[in-house]
Design a protein around this motif. Structure first.
Motif, mmCIF file in Angstrom:
data_model
loop_
_atom_site.group_PDB
_atom_site.id
_atom_site.type_symbol
_atom_site.label_atom_id
_atom_site.label_comp_id
_atom_site.label_asym_id
_atom_site.label_seq_id
_atom_site.Cartn_x
_atom_site.Cartn_y
_atom_site.Cartn_z
ATOM 1 N N ARG A 100 18.186 8.045 9.869
ATOM 2 C CA ARG A 100 17.097 7.544 10.708
ATOM 3 C C ARG A 100 15.752 7.795 10.040
ATOM 4 N NH1 ARG A 100 17.325 8.939 16.936
ATOM 5 N NH2 ARG A 100 19.252 10.169 16.848
ATOM 6 N N GLY A 101 15.608 8.964 9.435
ATOM 7 C CA GLY A 101 14.373 9.240 8.709
ATOM 8 C C GLY A 101 14.192 8.281 7.545
ATOM 9 N N ARG A 118 12.895 5.023 8.646
ATOM 10 C CA ARG A 118 11.458 5.064 8.895
ATOM 11 C C ARG A 118 10.666 4.979 7.598
ATOM 12 N NH1 ARG A 118 8.177 8.141 10.378
ATOM 13 N NH2 ARG A 118 9.314 9.908 9.551
ATOM 14 N N LEU A 119 11.222 5.537 6.519
ATOM 15 C CA LEU A 119 10.504 5.545 5.253
ATOM 16 C C LEU A 119 10.681 4.246 4.485
ATOM 17 C CD1 LEU A 119 11.243 9.171 3.993
ATOM 18 C CD2 LEU A 119 8.996 8.209 4.495
ATOM 19 N N LEU A 120 11.916 3.741 4.509
ATOM 20 C CA LEU A 120 12.254 2.602 3.671
ATOM 21 C C LEU A 120 12.284 1.306 4.458
ATOM 22 C CD1 LEU A 120 12.484 4.311 1.323
ATOM 23 C CD2 LEU A 120 14.973 4.254 1.450
ATOM 24 N N GLY A 121 12.138 1.423 5.753
ATOM 25 C CA GLY A 121 12.316 0.246 6.589
ATOM 26 C C GLY A 121 13.771 0.137 6.983
ATOM 27 N N ASP A 176 0.817 -1.214 0.000
ATOM 28 C CA ASP A 176 0.000 0.000 0.000
ATOM 29 C C ASP A 176 0.852 1.266 0.000
ATOM 30 O OD1 ASP A 176 1.059 -0.241 2.476
ATOM 31 O OD2 ASP A 176 -0.759 0.293 3.564
ATOM 32 N N THR A 177 2.117 1.126 -0.354
ATOM 33 C CA THR A 177 2.995 2.298 -0.420
ATOM 34 C C THR A 177 2.599 3.190 -1.587
ATOM 35 O OG1 THR A 177 4.828 0.993 0.464
ATOM 36 C CG2 THR A 177 5.372 3.062 -0.641
ATOM 37 N N THR A 217 19.202 12.094 9.054
ATOM 38 C CA THR A 217 18.592 11.772 7.770
ATOM 39 C C THR A 217 18.480 10.264 7.600
ATOM 40 O OG1 THR A 217 19.641 13.763 6.912
ATOM 41 C CG2 THR A 217 18.715 12.225 5.300
ATOM 42 N N ARG A 235 16.917 2.793 16.747
ATOM 43 C CA ARG A 235 15.559 3.140 16.332
ATOM 44 C C ARG A 235 15.175 4.518 16.857
ATOM 45 N NH1 ARG A 235 11.347 -0.751 18.119
ATOM 46 N NH2 ARG A 235 12.094 -0.032 20.137
ATOM 47 N N THR A 236 14.381 5.196 16.097
ATOM 48 C CA THR A 236 13.951 6.524 16.502
ATOM 49 C C THR A 236 12.633 6.468 17.226
ATOM 50 O OG1 THR A 236 14.940 7.427 14.566
ATOM 51 C CG2 THR A 236 13.335 8.778 15.698
ATOM 52 N N ARG A 237 11.660 6.020 16.498
ATOM 53 C CA ARG A 237 10.319 5.977 17.032
ATOM 54 C C ARG A 237 9.571 4.947 16.204
ATOM 55 N NH1 ARG A 237 5.302 7.205 17.293
ATOM 56 N NH2 ARG A 237 5.071 7.368 15.045
ATOM 57 N N ARG A 238 8.943 4.076 16.842
ATOM 58 C CA ARG A 238 8.189 3.095 16.086
ATOM 59 C C ARG A 238 6.873 2.904 16.799
ATOM 60 N NH1 ARG A 238 9.495 1.285 11.851
ATOM 61 N NH2 ARG A 238 11.461 2.294 12.177
ATOM 62 N N GLU A 287 8.193 12.768 0.789
ATOM 63 C CA GLU A 287 8.814 12.796 2.112
ATOM 64 C C GLU A 287 10.326 12.649 2.027
ATOM 65 O OE1 GLU A 287 6.842 10.730 5.241
ATOM 66 O OE2 GLU A 287 4.948 10.602 4.142
#
Lengths: 226, 226
Positions: free
Chosen positions: A201-202, A205-208, A166-167, A199, A220-223, A175
């Motif tokens: 880390r971001g 989050r976007l790509l896994g 669903d990406t 960056t 990990r940043t935030r999950r 983003e």
DNA sequence: GAATATAGCAACCGATCGGTCGGACGCTAT
DNA sequence: ATAGCGTCCGACCGATCGGTTGCTATATTC
């Protein structure tokens, strides 16, 4: 008056030399524009910096606008060579996408000689985004091409099952672009050394999560809570 | 020669009127700078646009640099009033953070009269990020203040359990900033109408899904497979 | 009502802007 | 050998840049 050249500096006129001077102008012009913008890219300054006359500089382009467009083209070539080409041999999809993103970071972080004022596209985009004319159009075109490439890569990553089904590729590219605008601003305005890691880390989050090029996995940043 | 004022346009000199002309100058100056940058904010153009003399304009500030700083201050006041103030009455933490983000979107999307060329901070930041001097310092200071406010809000959101405990507030603010840089670019360069929705989707990914101000829940973008 | 302060003006300054012009020079093709 | 072309020069153009100066006219202060 007559040009004398009695200062020991004889002119060089061969057509091959002319190309080299044009390249010299462009190279230095890109550096100037990176700092002071495409408007701050002044023919007079270019001339004095390179030790030649304004007419000599302008003769290669004809118009300041043409010079700006040429500088933009030159920067595009550098960009393509630096961040796209190294990733081209990677398999299409997520792997190539990750390689591009990593090259993009190093491009912004280390190319301080060619782009002392940061990514020229970002500078030019902000500078011309509220005007009209060929320069603005060229900037928009370049950005669109780049986004299309990224989106295509994201699409194949989805097709390969490397990204969730669903990406939304356009959303992902949007983003991604924001992440890099933030990186450019962080590096230029604050010189923050941790910006690259932020960056990455971001990106995770976007790509896994996953190490794209052998680097250690980032904390990990935030999950979302399980 | 002598000023005659025989053109029917008598000068107004009261101290109250002077303040109003100063505000007029600043208001129009912000609009100009938004489009052409703080360097493109020219005293001569400001004077002709407002129907006054260059000396009359410069008299209120003394220096172009002071005018630039004043424009920056004025824009900061507008920014604070438009995006921060409306959220101030919300409870601290995630609710206020969401309200700020939503106000931020509308600020970028609808303030086309005051900022016809997009957010002045973004323009000024990119314009001066490679230089030095008071203007660059002022831009950096304003951005830092803004980030600190956002980070503080994120911190209380974490403390309240509204965000996961392992959230890095600075990282969150960093990505938030990227999202808004992307929004500004999208709006200015491509005029894309879907940009706001894109930004909201990105916000949902950062802050967790949820309708901040009564708007309909957005379709999911991409979420890690369960 | 006189003295003071100040907003705004016209005119001007040197510097720089993008751009033009004629000529000097060297490379290249004939 | 020579003609032609392209490169680059110095000089110059009008416009505009940020800024200064001397002044007028009004508002304010006493």
């Amino acid at each position: 008056m007559a040009a004398r050249y009695d200062d020991g500096m004889s002119p060089r006129k061969s057509v091959a030399e002319a190309r080299r001077t044009r390249d010299r102008i462009l190279e230095h012009g890109i550096a100037i524009a990176s700092v002071d913008g495409l408007d701050g890219l002044t023919i007079g300054r270019l001339a004095t910096d390179l030790g030649m006359s304004k007419a000599g500089v302008l003769g290669h382009f004809g118009t300041k606008e043409a010079l700006q467009l040429a500088a933009l083209d030159g920067a595009a070539a550098i960009f393509s060579r630096t961040v796209w080409a190294p990733a081209e041999h990677r398999p299409p999809g997520l792997a190539r996408l990750r390689a591009v993103c990593e090259a993009w970071i190093t491009y912004l972080e280390t190319d301080r000689d060619t782009f002392p004022g940061g990514c020229l596209f970002t500078t030019a985009a902000v500078e011309f985004d509220a005007r009209s004319g060929p320069v603005r159009d060229a900037v928009g075109r370049l950005l669109r091409v780049w986004r299309r490439r990224l989106a295509a890569e994201a699409r194949t990553a989805v097709a390969e099952g490397e990204l969730p089904a669903d990406t939304d590729p356009e959303q992902l590219v949007y983003e991604l672009g924001g992440l890099y605008l933030a990186l450019n601003q962080e590096l230029q305005l604050f010189g923050a050394p941790g910006a690259a890691e932020r960056t990455r880390r971001g990106l995770d989050r976007l790509l896994g999560p996953g190490a794209p090029a052998g680097r250690a996995p980032t904390p990990r940043t935030r999950r979302a809570a399980p």
